[in-house]
Motif scaffolding. Structure first.
Motif, PDB file in Angstrom:
ATOM      1  N   GLY A  33       3.949 -41.905  50.921  1.00 42.75           N
ATOM      2  CA  GLY A  33       3.426 -40.304  50.825  1.00 42.75           C
ATOM      3  C   GLY A  33       3.020 -40.245  49.281  1.00 42.75           C
ATOM      4  O   GLY A  33       3.706 -39.420  48.327  1.00 42.75           O
ATOM      5  N   LEU A  34       1.987 -40.722  48.716  1.00 38.54           N
ATOM      6  CA  LEU A  34       1.674 -40.700  47.457  1.00 38.54           C
ATOM      7  C   LEU A  34       0.616 -39.468  47.025  1.00 38.54           C
ATOM      8  O   LEU A  34       1.154 -38.525  46.435  1.00 38.54           O
ATOM      9  N   THR A  35      -0.499 -39.344  47.683  1.00 41.93           N
ATOM     10  CA  THR A  35      -1.385 -38.394  47.406  1.00 41.93           C
ATOM     11  C   THR A  35      -0.876 -36.902  48.147  1.00 41.93           C
ATOM     12  O   THR A  35      -0.977 -36.180  47.633  1.00 41.93           O
ATOM     13  N   SER A  36      -0.433 -37.075  49.188  1.00 41.88           N
ATOM     14  CA  SER A  36       0.272 -35.906  49.880  1.00 41.88           C
ATOM     15  C   SER A  36       1.240 -35.310  49.201  1.00 41.88           C
ATOM     16  O   SER A  36       1.573 -34.059  49.421  1.00 41.88           O
ATOM     17  N   SER A  37       2.015 -35.818  48.234  1.00 40.97           N
ATOM     18  CA  SER A  37       3.028 -35.389  47.626  1.00 40.97           C
ATOM     19  C   SER A  37       2.570 -34.665  46.123  1.00 40.97           C
ATOM     20  O   SER A  37       3.466 -34.155  45.391  1.00 40.97           O
TER      21      SER A  37
END
Ligand code: ZN
Ligand code: ZN
Length: 256
Positions: A33-37
Motif C-alpha cells: 500500500g505505497l502509492t495508495s497511502s
C-alpha cells in the motif's frame, strides 16, 4: 527514526492495505500500500524502496510509483536480492503490462535497481541496511535498518518459524514482524512460511535467549477477518512474555 505503517494486512479494501512501511518519509520497505497511502508530494520525497520478496502484496505499487517518478523526470532507487529482480523483470517490469521503467527513459531510466547480498551491510541514503534470509515460500529477506543516529529496527518480512540465525546479526529496538492468522491456523501457516501468535511466541523466546532482552514488537500482515482472534491470542503472549506486542494498523506512527 519515524516509522509509519502504510499497510498492515494481507488483503486490501478501503480500510486495509497490503504491507508497507515508511521510514522518515524517505525509505520504504515493501511496496504494497505505497502509492495508495501517499500524496504525490509525499511520493516524491521517497529516495529508496527495499523489497523483501517477490509476492504481489509486497511489490504491487512498483509500477505505480514508477509512473509518478517518470512524470516528474526523477529516479527512484529500489534495492533487493537477485530473485526479486528476476521476478520483477520477468513478470512486471517487462514492457508488456506497463512501461519498463528499468530501461526507460534513456539515458536515465526511472527505476535504478541495485541487487544486494544478504548478510552484507549496505549504506542506503544514510541508513545502514542489512538483509538476512528468512523462511518463506519464495526467497525472502528481512531487513535491519539503522538510522544515522543509531536507532535500529528489524522487519522480518513474511516469514515462518526459524528466525534464530537472524538474531546473530540484528539487535533491534523495534521488531516489526508478521502474523497471518490465529493459532488454529498454525499448521497451515508453517507450511507456507507464516506465523501465528503461538509461533511468534517461540521466536520471541529464542530472541530473548540469544540477546538477553526483548524489543518492542509490532505485528503486520494480518488476515483482516481473523484480527479479533489474533488480538486476543497475542495479548496472552504479551502477558506471558511481559513485553508489549502491538498489532499495527494503517496510519500507525512509531518513533524510535
Ligand atoms: Zn509472501
Ligand atoms: Zn505477504
Amino acid at each position: 527514526m519515524n516509522i509509519q505503517v502504510l499497510g498492515a494486512h494481507n488483503c486490501e479494501s478501503q480500510s486495509s492495505k497490503f504491507t508497507c512501511l515508511l521510514i522518515d518519509d524517505v525509505l520504504a520497505i515493501d511496496a504494497g500500500g505505497l502509492t495508495s497511502s501517499l500524496s504525490f508530494q509525499a511520493q516524491q520525497k521517497l529516495k529508496a524502496i527495499l523489497l523483501t520478496h517477490q509476492h504481489y502484496d509486497h511489490i504491487r505499487d512498483i509500477p505505480a510509483i514508477g509512473m509518478t517518478f517518470f512524470l516528474h523526470q526523477a529516479t527512484i532507487n529500489i534495492y533487493s536480492t537477485q530473485p526479486v529482480y528476476d521476478a520483477l523483470t520477468t513478470y512486471l517490469l517487462n514492457g508488456k503490462l506497463y512501461p519498463n521503467f528499468l530501461e526507460q527513459p534513456q539515458p536515465n531510466p526511472t527505476i535504478k535497481f541495485t541487487i544486494i547480498e544478504p548478510y552484507r551491510t549496505e549504506q542506503i541514503e544514510g541508513y545502514s541496511v542489512l538483509a538476512t534470509e528468512v523462511n518463506h515460500s519464495v526467497p525472502t529477506v528481512g531487513y535491519q535498518v539503522t538510522s544515522p543516529d543509531g536507532k535500529t529496527l528489524f522487519y522480518t518480512a513474511d516469514t515462518g518459524p526459524g528466525l534464530a540465525h537472524c538474531w546473530k546479526y540484528a539487535s533491534p529496538q523495534l521488531l516489526i514482524t508478521e502474523i497471518i492468522g490465529s493459532d488454529r491456523y498454525s499448521e497451515s501457516a508453517k507450511k507456507v512460511g507464516h506465523l501465528t501468535p503461538s509461533l511468534l511466541k517461540q521466536e520471541l523466546i529464542t530472541f530473548q535467549e540469544v540477546k538477553g532482552y526483548l524489543p518492542q514488537v509490532v505485528v503486520v500482515h494480518m488476515t483482516p477477518t481473523l484480527e479479533k482472534e489474533i488480538e486476543a491470542e497475542i495479548a496472552v503472549v504479551a502477558k506471558a512474555l511481559n513485553n508489549p506486542i502491538t498489532l499495527a494498523h494503517e496510519g500507525m506512527k512509531l518513533h524510535l
